[in-house]
Structures are given as structure tokens and as C-alpha cells.
Design a protein around this motif. Structure first.
Motif, PDB file in Angstrom:
ATOM      1  N   LEU A   1       0.828  -1.212   0.000  1.00  0.00           N
ATOM      2  CA  LEU A   1       0.000   0.000   0.000  1.00  0.00           C
ATOM      3  C   LEU A   1       0.861   1.260   0.000  1.00  0.00           C
ATOM      4  O   LEU A   1       0.510   2.258  -0.647  1.00  0.00           O
ATOM      5  CB  LEU A   1      -0.925  -0.010   1.223  1.00  0.00           C
ATOM      6  N   ALA A   2       1.989   1.223   0.723  1.00  0.00           N
ATOM      7  CA  ALA A   2       2.896   2.378   0.704  1.00  0.00           C
ATOM      8  C   ALA A   2       3.459   2.601  -0.689  1.00  0.00           C
ATOM      9  O   ALA A   2       3.557   3.746  -1.162  1.00  0.00           O
ATOM     10  CB  ALA A   2       4.027   2.171   1.711  1.00  0.00           C
ATOM     11  N   ALA A   3       3.805   1.515  -1.376  1.00  0.00           N
ATOM     12  CA  ALA A   3       4.311   1.645  -2.747  1.00  0.00           C
ATOM     13  C   ALA A   3       3.235   2.181  -3.676  1.00  0.00           C
ATOM     14  O   ALA A   3       3.515   3.012  -4.556  1.00  0.00           O
ATOM     15  CB  ALA A   3       4.813   0.291  -3.252  1.00  0.00           C
ATOM     16  N   VAL A   4       2.004   1.731  -3.491  1.00  0.00           N
ATOM     17  CA  VAL A   4       0.896   2.240  -4.313  1.00  0.00           C
ATOM     18  C   VAL A   4       0.704   3.737  -4.096  1.00  0.00           C
ATOM     19  O   VAL A   4       0.539   4.517  -5.055  1.00  0.00           O
ATOM     20  CB  VAL A   4      -0.396   1.473  -3.983  1.00  0.00           C
ATOM     21  N   LEU A   5       0.752   4.155  -2.841  1.00  0.00           N
ATOM     22  CA  LEU A   5       0.594   5.580  -2.531  1.00  0.00           C
ATOM     23  C   LEU A   5       1.701   6.405  -3.170  1.00  0.00           C
ATOM     24  O   LEU A   5       1.440   7.455  -3.787  1.00  0.00           O
ATOM     25  CB  LEU A   5       0.587   5.769  -1.015  1.00  0.00           C
ATOM     26  N   ILE A   6       2.950   5.964  -3.034  1.00  0.00           N
ATOM     27  CA  ILE A   6       4.073   6.713  -3.601  1.00  0.00           C
ATOM     28  C   ILE A   6       3.971   6.766  -5.116  1.00  0.00           C
ATOM     29  O   ILE A   6       4.141   7.836  -5.738  1.00  0.00           O
ATOM     30  CB  ILE A   6       5.406   6.084  -3.163  1.00  0.00           C
ATOM     31  N   ASN A   7       3.680   5.635  -5.758  1.00  0.00           N
ATOM     32  CA  ASN A   7       3.626   5.598  -7.217  1.00  0.00           C
ATOM     33  C   ASN A   7       2.501   6.450  -7.776  1.00  0.00           C
ATOM     34  O   ASN A   7       2.686   7.193  -8.740  1.00  0.00           O
ATOM     35  CB  ASN A   7       3.463   4.143  -7.682  1.00  0.00           C
ATOM     36  N   ILE A   8       1.324   6.329  -7.173  1.00  0.00           N
ATOM     37  CA  ILE A   8       0.195   7.135  -7.661  1.00  0.00           C
ATOM     38  C   ILE A   8       0.471   8.620  -7.481  1.00  0.00           C
ATOM     39  O   ILE A   8       0.198   9.437  -8.374  1.00  0.00           O
ATOM     40  CB  ILE A   8      -1.096   6.719  -6.926  1.00  0.00           C
TER      41      ILE A   8
END
Length: 793
Positions: free
Chosen positions: A90-97
Motif C-alpha cells: 500500500l505504501a508503494a501504491v501511494l508513492i507511485n500514484i
């Protein structure tokens, strides 16, 4: 009206600037309650206690635990592995988005403005980048100083047994995520992949300690793991999860944790790390499927790295192996040069520039942001546009305004032209790499544009690395390597005149060679490159260039993370001992040091005095036998002594020892009382108030010592001592005189027996040797007082 607004803006800027701390504000900085120095992120390092302290409280607690608790303990570990995978994903999703949306909005707005004015477009482009970078560096300097950099050297040190203060705190996690969004979205020559490894480690550590107590986000039912050993396993899972989330490479994440960061590995940990990486892959793929419906704004496939080159070169000839080997040599040379340059610049920053305060750090990052914007926007203006290739090209040429990808129309007079340098510079890094890796795009780039980009971006990457922002080097390294790889591919195409040679394939090999020459990874990097390119046919070629680039780089210096760890003062124990250690013994390593020790029943005043006068973290505890001889009964940690002094529950008036054979010894402490706070300074002797009456009392240390510390004879080679330290994750080793007799010997077959509680005691087939000394005496050998020759700490 306009002048009033301008004056108000200037006054506001002056007010904000006056509130930024300068060098005088941080010159006398002290650690706060989290143990974080406000001026440089951490105030020192300390070893971790990976060894199990088998004292009386530990043994009593183990005796009360049954099989049900063991199953619960293992189940919680797997549940935490699941939570780490979900949280890191979820942290990676937040950063990427966030990065993709900031970048997409920035490029869309800039392309819209340059249709009427390139000057206005440049100003808007520079201001947006500057604002994003300023937000990143401001968060790091004011809120989370330990979040600067990639974090991989610090995490590698943690898994090696070194706790760098402040690297796993909640504020560091928040600073890492928000700072990565600003620095990567602001177009700096760095990546978000290294910080994602640190992010995963922070999430794992916070779960292991049950949350953050300072910000009242802790949960008691999560506070299961109390030892550094268990937290180390969780952090290992977090590191693998970070790589798996950054590259969508779950197997590569497992191998990265095994090869690059951890010093301790076992099969049970392998399963949990693999499970965590698989969970991350599921979370990331689910997020990508959800974003394909258009619910994520500007977010596209570039956010989660995967560069599909399955339509690239199908086969290669023997004569192509020579230029591919040359790519490996170039990667080793450029990678070693990159490590050396960043080492010099980082050393100058830490010892001169950054000591001037946070204002200088902010100015430096903002200045580099402006320079990067000027180069990325200005250099394409000096390149002539090229006519679009034939209609059989797979990509649309040119790209419509507001879109970014192959064949960008930038400062071109005709509609059917594109700017090859803008195709690389005026793009997100993920899309620029995808362009360089693209197949069936022969003659898309000119050699002059690739050389210009290589020189400029290489210089920017060297200068940017080490600024006070979260910075990874994976993606910049891939961009550098793919640029000179494509150059070699262009040369091979013109030399051999073969239509089946793809420049994008050589770009991929160049990327692998530069990462191998800089980071010196082999197996994990090879698997990561295969996973992110989705082309297994290139595996032998990637292996070839990695082996060559690593061999060339090792001839000049160490890997990037090892160099940076040494610069940061992190005392890593490398996999191999130094050659000098083969000629030294354990006694020679101890030198002529005088060992500080405690007697079994010790006066409180003596304990407080020794803790104040030295900084040792472990002390031998000795006792006297009936014959008056000295005998070592164990090791006690400084942190345990501080707990005993603070609680005062075990103080006694008489200097008599407790009968350890009695079954009615009162247990006034549980194991949780001796747990050291995660990544903080913990208790200090100066925090404890002892009255004059307290100082005259005594403590029996026998119930609290570790009665089975690791012991080596004084003439053991230092190489063997080194291997024990690293392979077992030790913190202390006792050096003692050679023993005079043997009471037994254990072989492999003594350890092979069935664990069957219903069958009663198991008789081991022991090969024990029980002999008598001359004269039938069994007394201990005479030694100096104190007994120990030295204590390796």
C-alpha cells in the motif's frame, strides 16, 4: 494593488526563512526523546543483542510455555509477514500514484503552456519542480532527518547487528514516504526504489514493537516480539517487500535480502520472506488493475516498474558477445567512478557543507532542483528535430501535446517531427527508460543526443546523491546504463548490418552492467532485471555483463552501499575477515585491556560507579568457590543493570547470595521489563536517581545473568572469532585461558534424536570423555583475577 501583493509575498517569504534553523540553532543539538539528533539524523550507533539471554527469568518463562504457545508464536510471525506485505504494498501504491499524478499534471500543464510561450512553460515547469523538492527537503530537515538518503546502508547495518539511532521510527516512515513523493515527482536524478526498501523495514519494525508509543498509535496485542532477534527477522521481511513493491519482482526481493542486506539467514526465514514478497505482488497487481479503470488520475503503467522487452531481440550470434563484454567493462568502470565521486562529494557534504545547518541543506537541494530543471528543459531546445520514421513504427509519432512517451514533439516547427533529446529528458524516469528499452525503434535517437544525456544525467546523479532528500540509485543507474548500452547497440548495428539486432536489448544489458559495477550485486540483480523486463531469453547475457562489471568494479573500490556505510560510521562486519586476522589470536585482539567485571553480589554504589565511568554494554559476572577460586558465572548487559537500578525491587540489605537451587525464588521481573526501546537511546545512568540509602544496599546478579555466553580460548585465531561474530550475530565473546580438562564431547549423532515427549527421557548416544586430572583432583585451573583475559564487544 499588485505592489501590495508583491510586498506581502516578500514579507511572508522572509518570515518563513527566519523560522528555518541555521547553524547556530543546531550547533548544540541534543537527542530528543526518540534519540534523534536534529542536526544530522542520528547521534551514534550501538550493537544489537541478537543472542538469547538465557537468564533465570527467561528459563522460567520458557518452562511455563506449552505447545499451544509455540503454535501461537509461529502463527503471529506469519500474520506479521502478511501485514508487512500489505503495508509495504500500500505504501508503494501511494508513492507511485502520487509521483505519477504530480509528474503527469506537471507535464500536461507545461505542454499546454508551451503551445503559446516556451518561456512561460519553463517558468511553470521550474517552479513546480522547485516546490516539490522544497517540500521534500523541508520535511526531511525539520521532521525526519534520518529519512534522508536511500536508507539501505543503515538497514544493512541493522541486519548486520548495528542499530543506527532513529532509522526505524514512525517519523522516519512518514518522512520517507512524503519525501520520496516530493523528490522523485520534482524531477531530481534519483529514484524511489531504495527508499521503498527503507519504508518496508520501518513498517516491519513498527509492527514488531506494536506501533509508535510517542504518537499514541501503539496496540498492546501486537507487542508480541520483545527481542532484537525477532525484530531482525521482521525487518528482513520488510526489506524484501520493499524491493518486491518497487520493481514488481518478488523473487528478486527475496534474493536481494539474502545477498545484499542480511547477515543472518535460515530456512524458516526464507519461507516468511518469500510469503511477504508474494503478498506484495498480489497487492501491487490488484492496485494496477484498479487503476486501469481510470480512477487514479494521471497514473499509468509507468508507476509500477515493468519494462516489457519480450518483443526485443530473439537471438544473438557469437560475434555479438564481444561488444556485450565491452558493455560489462564500461559498466564496471563507470560504476566504480560513480562510487568514488559520490564518496568524495558525500564526505565533503557531511564534514563541511551540511555542518552549516539546515538552511544550507535546503538551499542546496533547491539549487540542484533549479539546475536539473534548466538542463532537462533547456538542452532539448538546442537539438534539431527529426522527421518521424515510416508508418510501420509501433508508437505514435509524434505524441500528442500533453502526452509523454516515445517521439515527443518539443520545440519543433513541423507537426510530423520529434525531438529525440526531449524524448529522454522531458519525461518521467520510468517512461524514459521504457523509451530506451523499446524495440523496433532503430534510429530514434542520435549518438549526439545519447552522449549529451549520458554526460548531463551522470553528473546530475553524482551531485544529487547525498542531498537531504530520500534518494535511491536503482532507476538513475538504469538510465545511465541504458544510455551507453544503446550507444553500443547503435555501433553494433552499423558494424554488423544485421536487421535482427535490437538497440533496446543492448540498452538493457547496459543498465545491468552499470548497476553491477556500482552496487556489486549479481544473483539478485540478475533476477530483478529478468522480472522487470519479462524476457527470460536474456538471462545468459545479463549474467555475462554482471560478472564482468562486478569483476572490473571490484578492482577499484567496494560497492556503493559498503562505501556509504563506512562513510556514515556504520561498522559493518563483511562476509570475509581481513587477511591480517589470520596471523592474530583472540588474546592479541584484546590487547592489554583491563576487564570491568562484577561480583555476584555487588553493592549498588559499585554498580552505579562502574556504569558512570565506562561505556561498556556487557560485563562478566564472577563468583568465588568454596576454595576461594574465581569462577565466571555469566554475562550481564548494561541495559539490564539499568533496569535493576531503576526498579529497586531487587535491592537487599545483606550481601548474602540467593540459593539458585531453590524453587521459590521470587520473580519480580518479566522478560518485557528488560526490552530495550526500538531504535532509541533507552535508559541512561543519568536518568536514575539513587538515594544514599539505596547506594548502601546490594544486588544478587545471578538470576539476571546470561549463564551461557560464548567463550573462546585465548589462542583461537581472530579469523575464527570474526566468523563466530558474524555468523551467529554476537555482541560479546569472552576470551579465557585454555581449559585444563574436558568433561565431554558432542558429535553430530548426539544431536540427532526424536523430540517425543510421550516416550519419556531420551538417552543420547554420547561420546563424552570423562577423565581425571593427575592426583584425582577436579579443581578448576588457577587463573589471574579477574578470570577473563578480555571481552570482545
Amino acid at each position: 494593488m499588485l505592489s501590495n501583493h508583491l510586498q506581502n509575498g516578500v514579507e511572508t517569504a522572509k518570515l518563513i526563512w527566519s523560522r528555518l534553523p541555521n547553524a547556530e540553532d543546531v550547533s548544540d543539538a541534543e537527542p530528543d526523546e526518540d534519540g534523534v539528533l536534529r542536526n544530522d539524523g542520528f547521534g551514534g550507533v550501538e550493537s544489537l543483542d541478537y543472542e538469547v539471554i538465557e537468564n533465570y527469568a527467561y528459563r522460567q518463562e520458557q518452562a511455563r510455555r506449552g505447545k499451544l504457545y509455540v503454535w501461537y508464536y509461529v502463527g503471529v510471525k506469519w500474520f506479521f509477514a502478511l501485514l508487512i506485505g500489505i503495508g509495504t504494498g500500500l505504501a508503494a501504491v501511494l508513492i507511485n500514484i502520487s509521483v505519477e499524478n504530480f509528474a503527469g499534471w506537471k507535464y500536461s500543464l507545461t505542454f499546454r503552456i508551451i503551445q503559446s510561450s516556451y518561456v512561460a512553460g519553463f517558468i511553470v515547469y521550474t517552479v513546480i519542480n522547485l516546490a516539490l523538492v522544497f517540500s521534500s527537503v523541508f520535511i526531511i530537515t525539520q521532521f525526519a532527518p534520518a529519512a534522508a538518503g536511500s536508507g539501505i546502508p543503515e538497514i544493512k547495518g541493522y541486519l548486520n547487528g548495528i542499530d543506527t539511532r532513529g532509522i526505524l521510527l514512525f517519523r522516519t516512515l512518514i518522512g520517507k514516504i512524503s519525501g520520496s513523493i516530493g523528490s522523485v515527482g520534482g524531477g531530481l536524478a534519483l529514484g524511489k526504489e531504495g527508499p521503498l526498501v527503507h519504508t518496508g523495514a520501518c513498517i516491519a519494525s513498527l509492527l514488531g514493537q506494536g506501533g509508535s508509543t510517542k504518537y499514541h498509535l501503539s496496540t498492546r496485542w501486537l507487542q508480541v516480539f520483545k527481542s532484537d532477534r525477532d525484530r531482525r527477522d521482521l525487518v528482513t521481511c520488510g526489506c524484501a517487500a520493499g524491493v518486491a513493491a518497487a520493481f514488481r519482482a518478488p523473487v528478486g526481493g527475496v534474493l536481494f535480502a539474502l545477498e545484499e542486506v542480511t547477515s543472518w539467514w535460515r530456512s524458516q526465514l526464507m519461507w516468511r520472506v518469500f510469503f511477504t514478497s508474494a503478498v506484495v505482488a498480489v497487492v501491487v497487481r490488484t492496485a494496477m488493475g484498479w487503476c486501469k479503470s481510470g480512477k487514479c488520475g494521471h497514473f499509468g503503467s509507468g508507476g509500477f516498474i515493468i519494462w516489457d522487452v519480450s518483443d526485443g531481440q530473439e537471438d544473438y550470434s557469437f560475434e555479438e558477445l564481444l561488444p556485450m563484454a565491452i558493455i560489462g567493462v564500461i559498466g564496471g568502470l563507470l560504476g566504480a567512478l560513480f562510487n568514488q565521486l559520490t564518496l568524495y562529494i558525500t564526505y565533503w557534504r557531511r564534514n563541511y557543507l551540511h555542518k552549516k545547518g539546515n538552511r544550507v541543506k535546503i538551499i542546496e537541494a533547491c539549487l540542484i532542483s533549479v539546475i536539473t530543471s534548466v538542463i532537462s528543459f533547456g538542452l532539448p531546445l538546442f537539438r534539431k528535430c527529426s522527421a518521424c520514421p515510416d508508418s510501420d513504427v509501433t508508437s505514435e509519432c509524434p505524441r500528442p501535446p500533453g502526452m509523454y512517451g516515445n517521439y515527443v514533439n518539443f520545440y519543433c516547427t513541423k507537426d510530423n517531427e520529434y525531438n529525440d533529446l526531449a524524448t529522454i529528458f522531458f519525461n518521467t524516469q520510468d517512461d524514459a527508460i521504457r523509451n530506451l528499452f523499446s524495440a523496433k525503434t532503430i534510429h530514434e535517437y542520435s549518438a549526439q543526443s545519447l552522449l549529451t544525456f549520458l554526460a548531463m544525467f551522470y553528473s546530475l546523479a553524482v551531485v544529487t546523491f547525498g542531498t537531504a532528500v530520500p534518494a535511491g540509485q536503482f532507476v538513475p543507474g538504469i538510465m545511465i546504463g541504458s544510455t551507453y548500452g544503446r550507444l553500443v547497440g547503435m555501433f553494433v548495428v552499423r558494424l554488423y548490418k544485421k536487421l535482427n539486432i535490437e538497440e533496446g536489448t543492448y540498452a538493457l544489458l547496459g543498465a545491468a552492467s552499470f548497476l553491477g559495477g556500482s552496487m556489486r550485486m549479481t544473483v539478485s540483480l540478475c533476477v530483478i532485471m529478468v522480472e522487470i523486463t519479462n524476457n527470460l531469453k536474456l538471462l545468459p547475457l545479463i549474467m555475462l555483463v554482471l560478472l564482468i562489471s562486478k569483476a572490473v568494479g571490484d578492482a577499484f573500490n567496494e560497492g556503493l552501499y559498503e562505501e556509504q556505510a563506512r562513510l556514515r560510521g556504520i561498522p559493518l562486519l563483511e562476509s570475509r575477515p581481513k587477511n591480517l586476522m589470520r596471523k592474530m589470536t583472540a588474546k592479541e585482539a584484546c590487547g592489554n585491556q583491563k576487564v570491568s567485571y562484577f561480583t555476584r553480589v555487588v553493592k549498588v554504589a559499585d554498580v552505579a560507579n562502574i556504569l558512570r565511568t565506562n561505556s561498556h554494554n556487557g560485563f562478566p559476572v564472577v563468583d568465588h568457590t568454596r576454595t576461594g577460586e574465581t569462577m565466571v558465572i555469566g554475562l550481564i548487559l548494561r541495559s539490564h543493570l539499568l533496569v535493576l537500578l531503576q526498579s529497586k525491587a531487587d535491592f537487599q540489605h545483606s550481601p548474602l547470595a540467593v540459593d539458585m537451587r531453590s524453587q521459590s525464588i521470587p520473580i519480580r521481573h518479566s522478560l518485557s521489563d528488560f526490552v530495550k526501546p526500538v531504535s532509541s537511546k533507552g535508559l541512561s545512568i543519568n536518568d536514575i536517581h539513587l538515594s544514599p540509602d539505596d547506594l548502601e544496599m546490594y544486588i544478587d546478579l545471578a538470576p539476571f545473568v546470561n549463564p551461557s555466553p560464548y567463550v573462546v580460548p585465548e589462542d583461537m585465531s581472530l579469523t575464527k572469532v570474526y566468523n563466530l561474530f558474524r555468523q551467529l550475530g554476537l555482541r560479546h565473546i569472552f576470551v579465557v585461558p585454555r581449559a585444563s580438562r574436558v568433561i565431554g564431547m558432542i558429535t553430530r549423532k548426539d544431536l540427532l534424536f526424536e523430540d517425543n515427549e510421550d516416550s519419556g527421557p531420551v538417552e543420547l548416544q554420547s561420546t563424552s570423555v570423562r577423565g581425571r586430572q593427575q592426583g584425582g583432583s577436579t579443581r578448576n585451573p588457577e587463573v589471574e583475577h579477574p578470570l577473563l583475559n578480555g571481552l570482545l564487544e
